[in-house]
Design a protein around this motif. Structure first.
Motif, PDB file in Angstrom:
ATOM      1  N   THR A   5      25.611  27.129  -8.985  1.00 49.51           N
ATOM      2  CA  THR A   5      26.957  27.626  -9.253  1.00 49.51           C
ATOM      3  C   THR A   5      27.902  26.487  -8.894  1.00 49.51           C
ATOM      4  OG1 THR A   5      26.199  29.827  -8.573  1.00 49.51           O
ATOM      5  CG2 THR A   5      28.585  29.492  -8.761  1.00 49.51           C
ATOM      6  N   CYS A 114      26.932  33.251  -6.969  1.00 48.90           N
ATOM      7  CA  CYS A 114      25.933  32.416  -6.315  1.00 48.90           C
ATOM      8  C   CYS A 114      24.863  33.287  -5.638  1.00 48.90           C
ATOM      9  CB  CYS A 114      26.602  31.501  -5.293  1.00 48.90           C
ATOM     10  SG  CYS A 114      25.442  30.392  -4.482  1.00 48.90           S
ATOM     11  N   SER A 117      22.438  34.476  -8.112  1.00 48.83           N
ATOM     12  CA  SER A 117      21.705  33.450  -8.855  1.00 48.83           C
ATOM     13  C   SER A 117      20.289  33.294  -8.308  1.00 48.83           C
ATOM     14  CB  SER A 117      22.451  32.116  -8.793  1.00 48.83           C
ATOM     15  OG  SER A 117      22.373  31.566  -7.487  1.00 48.83           O
ATOM     16  N   LYS A 120      20.609  30.323  -5.489  1.00 48.32           N
ATOM     17  CA  LYS A 120      21.629  30.601  -4.474  1.00 48.32           C
ATOM     18  C   LYS A 120      22.247  29.325  -3.908  1.00 48.32           C
ATOM     19  CE  LYS A 120      19.455  34.985  -3.384  1.00 48.32           C
ATOM     20  NZ  LYS A 120      19.487  35.319  -4.763  1.00 48.32           N
ATOM     21  N   THR A 121      22.608  28.425  -4.822  1.00 44.09           N
ATOM     22  CA  THR A 121      23.208  27.155  -4.429  1.00 44.09           C
ATOM     23  C   THR A 121      24.609  27.047  -5.035  1.00 44.09           C
ATOM     24  OG1 THR A 121      21.033  26.109  -4.370  1.00 44.09           O
ATOM     25  CG2 THR A 121      22.949  24.644  -4.519  1.00 44.09           C
ATOM     26  N   LEU A 122      25.598  26.855  -4.167  1.00 48.32           N
ATOM     27  CA  LEU A 122      26.987  26.692  -4.579  1.00 48.32           C
ATOM     28  C   LEU A 122      27.407  25.261  -4.332  1.00 48.32           C
ATOM     29  CD1 LEU A 122      29.776  27.827  -5.493  1.00 48.32           C
ATOM     30  CD2 LEU A 122      30.178  28.361  -3.083  1.00 48.32           C
TER      31      LEU A 122
END
Length: 128
Positions: A5, A114, A117, A120-122
């Motif tokens: 994200t 995120c 997702s 889970k990486t922003l």
């Protein structure tokens, strides 16, 4: 398959050579193009602003001028199926914590997207 994200400010910093985070932003965009990684956006995204129903998409379209490198990259990813679409809602207890922590609705959307997702990486760059 991996996904990330990307906060709008990362794309915006790539537009400004005077920005100290410009080279980091450009590096990320180059890396994104050379991999199979997808970007994650909330459901409803369309490059056609009149059809777009995504909050993240609206922010991208508002801040990335047509013809700019970041705009072209988002368009290319969309055209080539490299966008993952996820819900912009989550479990009530998680939403409550996010709402108590963040005032900005768009920031909340990026966090929730995120969370929903795969990876889970922003990716974001704080504004000083």
């Amino acid at each position: 398959m991996s996904d990330i994200t990307i906060d709008t400010n990362v794309f915006v910093h790539a537009l400004n050579p005077e920005e100290i985070r410009n080279s980091a932003s450009l590096n990320l965009l180059q890396t994104l193009l050379s991999t199979t990684c997808k970007i994650v956006i909330d459901i409803g995204f369309d490059m056609d602003e009149s059809k777009n129903k995504s909050l993240i998409g609206a922010e991208y379209l508002k801040h990335l001028p047509p013809g700019s490198l970041p705009y072209a990259i988002v368009a290319d990813l969309a055209q080539n199926g490299r966008i993952s679409f996820v819900e912009k809602s989550t479990q009530p207890h998680i939403s409550k914590k996010i709402n108590q922590t963040l005032r900005n609705r768009r920031d909340r959307t990026f966090i929730i997207v995120c969370i929903n997702s795969e990876r889970k990486t922003l990716v974001t760059q704080t504004i000083s």
